[in-house]
Motif scaffolding. Sequence first.
Motif, PDB file in Angstrom:
ATOM      1  N   ASP A 229       0.830  -1.199   0.000  1.00 50.74           N
ATOM      2  CA  ASP A 229       0.000   0.000   0.000  1.00 50.74           C
ATOM      3  C   ASP A 229       0.869   1.255   0.000  1.00 50.74           C
ATOM      4  OD1 ASP A 229      -2.253  -1.581   0.076  1.00 50.74           O
ATOM      5  OD2 ASP A 229      -2.442  -1.481   2.260  1.00 50.74           O
ATOM      6  N   THR A 231       0.571   5.741   0.323  1.00 50.70           N
ATOM      7  CA  THR A 231      -0.173   6.983   0.524  1.00 50.70           C
ATOM      8  C   THR A 231       0.497   8.074  -0.286  1.00 50.70           C
ATOM      9  OG1 THR A 231      -0.827   6.364   2.767  1.00 50.70           O
ATOM     10  CG2 THR A 231      -0.943   8.697   2.198  1.00 50.70           C
ATOM     11  N   THR A 263      -3.468   5.604  -2.139  1.00 55.45           N
ATOM     12  CA  THR A 263      -4.515   6.441  -1.559  1.00 55.45           C
ATOM     13  C   THR A 263      -4.060   7.896  -1.576  1.00 55.45           C
ATOM     14  OG1 THR A 263      -5.218   4.660  -0.070  1.00 55.45           O
ATOM     15  CG2 THR A 263      -5.910   6.901   0.486  1.00 55.45           C
TER      16      THR A 263
END
Length: 304
Positions: A229, A231, A263
């Motif tokens: 993941d 950011t 994200t």
Amino acid sequence: MTAYEEIRVPVTGGELAVLRWPAREPGAPVVVALHGITANALSWGRVARLLDGRVTLVAPDLRGRAGSSALPGPYGIAAHADDAAAVADAVAGPGRVVLAGHSMGAFVAALAAVRHPERFGPLLLADGGVGFPAPTHLSPDELLTAVIGPAMDRLSMTFPDRAAYRAFWQAHPAFARDWSAEVDAYIQRDLTGDEPELRSSCRIEAVRADGIGLFGEEVLAAVRRLPVDATLLWARRGLMDEDQGLYDEARLAVADLGGTRVTPVPVPDVNHYTLLTGEAGGAEIAERLVAAALHPAPGQQVEA
């Protein structure tokens, strides 16, 4: 200024200069942080202070800059990605570490995670990492000027003394409202030579190769192939503190990050530089790095 040590890490062609801000506690997680295209490791100085010893922060001078300016090519985003893996191998135990990057460093971070999935855990991309195809009507040098603008001009300038270089940067719109001891140390680390002909340590051939490389197919595709993941913290304001930043909602919609592991998170009241070097932006980055390193999500474990 937060105390740091400078170490050397073997990489292809020589040794990379690496700054290390140690954590208060032995065995604390390590974060590797990568700077922008004409920057150096001390651009992470304010973040280091705001981390307050909760993690160990490690930031290299990328190949062709500051303490690593003597390292030869080949340059390019892939070369920096492999150098980042060598840094992680040298300073951290087995397993993944948190990887952060600002501007060009964010593109390096994304590609490093793809090329070395066993080495890097969650990513923090600061105003970079998500790219767009190059305009076909521009030559390579025109493209580079469009990407980094006045920063490229600085590389061919000379300065009579360090005070003149400080004045040059203090007049820059992006830094006018948020100067600090950390920013001063960062820009001074860039200088090389002797008075009255001080100049930037950035090798023009490295900057040219890296800037053009930002539009390479492998680099642009990296954020869509991430094994972890990420950011994306994006600044509302641009490189010259203008209202239009590198990203906005419309540009990110065109980038179509749906289905990726990225994200996007906007950061108000900062520009491209102060997202990293300013108090508010630095605090946002520091807290997210601590959260990623000390409280990783399931499947995102990082190693001390």
